[in-house]
Design a protein around this motif. Structure first.
Motif, PDB file in Angstrom:
ATOM      1  N   GLU A 288      24.255  20.852  17.528  1.00 11.62           N
ATOM      2  CA  GLU A 288      23.410  20.219  16.511  1.00 11.62           C
ATOM      3  C   GLU A 288      22.199  19.533  17.136  1.00 11.62           C
ATOM      4  N   GLY A 289      22.033  19.704  18.455  1.00 13.13           N
ATOM      5  CA  GLY A 289      20.880  19.092  19.120  1.00 13.13           C
ATOM      6  C   GLY A 289      21.105  17.653  19.545  1.00 13.13           C
ATOM      7  N   ILE A 290      22.354  17.186  19.490  1.00 10.13           N
ATOM      8  CA  ILE A 290      22.665  15.807  19.871  1.00 10.13           C
ATOM      9  C   ILE A 290      23.335  15.831  21.238  1.00 10.13           C
ATOM     10  N   THR A 291      22.675  15.262  22.226  1.00 10.41           N
ATOM     11  CA  THR A 291      23.156  15.316  23.600  1.00 10.41           C
ATOM     12  C   THR A 291      24.199  14.224  23.852  1.00 10.41           C
ATOM     13  N   PRO A 292      24.999  14.378  24.908  1.00  9.28           N
ATOM     14  CA  PRO A 292      25.964  13.323  25.265  1.00  9.28           C
ATOM     15  C   PRO A 292      25.276  11.980  25.499  1.00  9.28           C
ATOM     16  N   GLU A 293      24.068  12.021  26.072  1.00  8.41           N
ATOM     17  CA  GLU A 293      23.336  10.773  26.315  1.00  8.41           C
ATOM     18  C   GLU A 293      23.007  10.078  24.992  1.00  8.41           C
ATOM     19  N   MET A 294      22.606  10.853  23.985  1.00  9.45           N
ATOM     20  CA  MET A 294      22.309  10.285  22.670  1.00  9.45           C
ATOM     21  C   MET A 294      23.560   9.687  22.047  1.00  9.45           C
ATOM     22  N   MET A 295      24.703  10.371  22.208  1.00  8.95           N
ATOM     23  CA  MET A 295      25.953   9.864  21.645  1.00  8.95           C
ATOM     24  C   MET A 295      26.375   8.576  22.345  1.00  8.95           C
ATOM     25  N   ARG A 296      26.226   8.541  23.670  1.00  7.35           N
ATOM     26  CA  ARG A 296      26.596   7.329  24.406  1.00  7.35           C
ATOM     27  C   ARG A 296      25.704   6.162  23.994  1.00  7.35           C
ATOM     28  N   ARG A 297      24.426   6.446  23.791  1.00  4.52           N
ATOM     29  CA  ARG A 297      23.513   5.382  23.366  1.00  4.52           C
ATOM     30  C   ARG A 297      23.918   4.850  21.985  1.00  4.52           C
ATOM     31  N   GLN A 298      24.283   5.742  21.087  1.00  2.00           N
ATOM     32  CA  GLN A 298      24.692   5.292  19.757  1.00  2.00           C
ATOM     33  C   GLN A 298      25.977   4.468  19.825  1.00  2.00           C
ATOM     34  N   ARG A 299      26.920   4.884  20.679  1.00  2.00           N
ATOM     35  CA  ARG A 299      28.143   4.093  20.847  1.00  2.00           C
ATOM     36  C   ARG A 299      27.813   2.704  21.392  1.00  2.00           C
ATOM     37  N   ASN A 300      26.918   2.669  22.378  1.00  2.00           N
ATOM     38  CA  ASN A 300      26.517   1.383  22.961  1.00  2.00           C
ATOM     39  C   ASN A 300      25.830   0.504  21.911  1.00  2.00           C
ATOM     40  N   GLN A 301      25.023   1.139  21.053  1.00  2.25           N
ATOM     41  CA  GLN A 301      24.358   0.373  20.003  1.00  2.25           C
ATOM     42  C   GLN A 301      25.363  -0.171  18.996  1.00  2.25           C
ATOM     43  N   SER A 302      26.361   0.640  18.650  1.00  7.53           N
ATOM     44  CA  SER A 302      27.398   0.189  17.710  1.00  7.53           C
ATOM     45  C   SER A 302      28.178  -0.984  18.294  1.00  7.53           C
ATOM     46  N   GLU A 303      28.528  -0.888  19.583  1.00  8.85           N
ATOM     47  CA  GLU A 303      29.257  -1.975  20.239  1.00  8.85           C
ATOM     48  C   GLU A 303      28.397  -3.230  20.306  1.00  8.85           C
ATOM     49  N   LEU A 304      27.099  -3.067  20.594  1.00  9.22           N
ATOM     50  CA  LEU A 304      26.190  -4.211  20.641  1.00  9.22           C
ATOM     51  C   LEU A 304      26.078  -4.867  19.273  1.00  9.22           C
ATOM     52  N   LEU A 305      25.982  -4.052  18.234  1.00  6.59           N
ATOM     53  CA  LEU A 305      25.870  -4.597  16.878  1.00  6.59           C
ATOM     54  C   LEU A 305      27.110  -5.405  16.513  1.00  6.59           C
ATOM     55  N   GLN A 306      28.299  -4.890  16.856  1.00  7.64           N
ATOM     56  CA  GLN A 306      29.529  -5.622  16.569  1.00  7.64           C
ATOM     57  C   GLN A 306      29.552  -6.952  17.325  1.00  7.64           C
ATOM     58  N   ARG A 307      29.083  -6.923  18.561  1.00  9.31           N
ATOM     59  CA  ARG A 307      29.065  -8.156  19.364  1.00  9.31           C
ATOM     60  C   ARG A 307      28.086  -9.172  18.772  1.00  9.31           C
ATOM     61  N   LEU A 308      26.902  -8.698  18.403  1.00 12.75           N
ATOM     62  CA  LEU A 308      25.897  -9.591  17.828  1.00 12.75           C
ATOM     63  C   LEU A 308      26.334 -10.125  16.467  1.00 12.75           C
ATOM     64  N   ALA A 309      27.017  -9.271  15.681  1.00 13.31           N
ATOM     65  CA  ALA A 309      27.493  -9.709  14.359  1.00 13.31           C
ATOM     66  C   ALA A 309      28.455 -10.883  14.509  1.00 13.31           C
TER      67      ALA A 309
ATOM     68  N   ALA B 161      18.572   0.595  11.776  1.00 21.25           N
ATOM     69  CA  ALA B 161      19.173   1.410  10.717  1.00 21.25           C
ATOM     70  C   ALA B 161      20.677   1.145  10.637  1.00 21.25           C
ATOM     71  N   LEU B 162      21.348   1.033  11.809  1.00 19.66           N
ATOM     72  CA  LEU B 162      22.772   0.693  11.832  1.00 19.66           C
ATOM     73  C   LEU B 162      23.017  -0.679  11.206  1.00 19.66           C
ATOM     74  N   LEU B 163      22.174  -1.643  11.588  1.00 18.46           N
ATOM     75  CA  LEU B 163      22.301  -3.002  11.057  1.00 18.46           C
ATOM     76  C   LEU B 163      22.108  -3.018   9.546  1.00 18.46           C
ATOM     77  N   ASP B 164      21.118  -2.276   9.064  1.00 19.91           N
ATOM     78  CA  ASP B 164      20.855  -2.248   7.623  1.00 19.91           C
ATOM     79  C   ASP B 164      22.010  -1.614   6.854  1.00 19.91           C
ATOM     80  N   ARG B 165      22.628  -0.574   7.423  1.00 17.34           N
ATOM     81  CA  ARG B 165      23.787   0.045   6.758  1.00 17.34           C
ATOM     82  C   ARG B 165      24.959  -0.930   6.701  1.00 17.34           C
ATOM     83  N   LEU B 166      25.194  -1.640   7.809  1.00 11.73           N
ATOM     84  CA  LEU B 166      26.271  -2.625   7.843  1.00 11.73           C
ATOM     85  C   LEU B 166      26.007  -3.749   6.848  1.00 11.73           C
TER      86      LEU B 166
END
Length: 258
Positions: free
Chosen positions: A17-38, A64-69
C-alpha cells in the motif's frame, strides 16, 4: 511467500500500500507520544520536557491523531476532553507545526467573521474560491467547509456544478471540480458518522429496554445519555404511538422520564 514473523508479514502487507516500515514505526512512536502527553496534559512543564525529547514527532499527522482522540473523547462525554483541549492549545503555541496550524485556523476564523445570516450561497462560494487560491488553500477551505456544513446543501452543490459547466477556464474548472469532490467526501463522512452514532444509540436503548432494571442500566450508560440518545428515544416513542403500540410507547416513555 512464507513468513515466520507476524510483524514482518504485516509490514510486507502495508508495503504493497506504499507504507514503509519506517512510516509505521513513526506512527507507533507518535501514538505512544500522544498517550504519554495525554497523561501529562494538566502539567505544562512536564509536557515541555517531553516535547524537548520528541519534538521531531510533532507534525500534521500527530495533530490529526490528537484531533481524532479529542473527537472521540468529546462524543463519548469523557472527562479527559478538557485536558486534551488544553494539551492541543499548548502544542499550537509551542511547536512549529502547531503555529502553522494556528495561522490556518486564524485565517478560517477571519473568513467566518465576514459571514452572517444574510450571506447567500453565491457569496459563500466566492469566499471559498478566494481562499482556495491562497497558499495552503486546500487546508483553509477544509476547515471552512467543516464550519459551514449546514450551508453545504444540495442547492449549494448544484451552484458549484453550474459554475463548472459555465466556466471556460480549464484551471478554474479543475479547481471547482476538486472543491465539489472535497464537499461530497465531507458530506459522506458526516453521514457515516451520524449513522454510526445512531446505531450506537439504538443499541444502548435496546440494552436498556431489555434490562430487568432499566434505571440501573441507564446509570451504567450515563456518559452516553445525551441529546442524540434522547432524540432517538423520542422518535421511538412517536413511532410506537403511530403504530398504536401502547405498551411499547408506555415503556419507552418511562425510560424517557427516568
Amino acid at each position: 511467500k512464507q513468513f515466520h514473523d507476524w510483524q514482518r508479514f504485516m509490514e510486507q502487507m502495508w508495503e504493497f500500500e506504499g507504507i514503509t516500515p519506517e512510516m509505521m514505526r513513526r506512527q507507533r512512536n507518535q501514538s505512544e507520544l500522544l498517550q504519554r502527553l495525554a497523561g501529562l496534559a494538566d502539567d505544562r512543564k512536564a509536557v515541555e520536557l517531553v516535547l524537548q525529547r520528541s519534538a521531531d514527532l510533532i507534525d500534521r499527522d500527530f495533530f490529526a491523531l490528537l484531533d481524532r482522540l479529542l473527537m472521540m473523547a468529546t462524543n463519548q462525554g469523557q472527562q479527559g476532553a478538557d485536558s486534551l483541549l488544553r494539551l492541543r492549545a499548548q502544542l499550537l503555541e509551542s511547536t512549529p507545526t502547531g503555529q502553522q496550524i494556528k495561522q490556518l485556523q486564524d485565517k478560517v476564523r477571519a473568513i467566518l467573521g465576514t459571514l452572517n445570516a444574510k450571506t447567500t450561497r453565491e457569496e459563500l462560494l466566492a469566499k471559498i474560491l478566494e481562499a482556495w487560491r491562497e497558499e495552503e488553500g486546500r487546508e483553509i477551505v477544509g476547515g471552512l467547509l467543516a464550519s459551514v456544513a449546514p450551508m453545504l446543501d444540495y442547492q449549494f452543490l448544484m451552484l458549484v456544478s453550474q459554475q463548472i459547466e459555465s466556466s471556460t477556464d480549464a484551471e478554474e474548472r479543475a479547481r471547482l471540480e476538486e472543491l465539489r469532490q472535497l464537499m461530497t467526501s465531507m458530506q459522506e463522512q458526516q453521514t457515516q458518522s451520524r449513522q454510526a452514532v445512531a446505531q450506537q444509540v439504538q443499541q444502548i436503548l435496546q440494552e436498556v429496554l431489555q434490562a430487568t432494571d432499566p434505571e440501573a442500566k441507564l446509570r451504567e450508560f450515563a456518559e452516553y445519555i445525551d441529546e442524540n440518545f434522547l432524540g432517538v428515544l423520542a422518535a421511538n416513542i412517536q413511532a410506537a404511538q403511530r403504530n398504536n403500540s401502547q405498551a411499547a410507547a408506555r415503556r419507552l416513555q418511562k425510560v424517557y422520564e427516568q
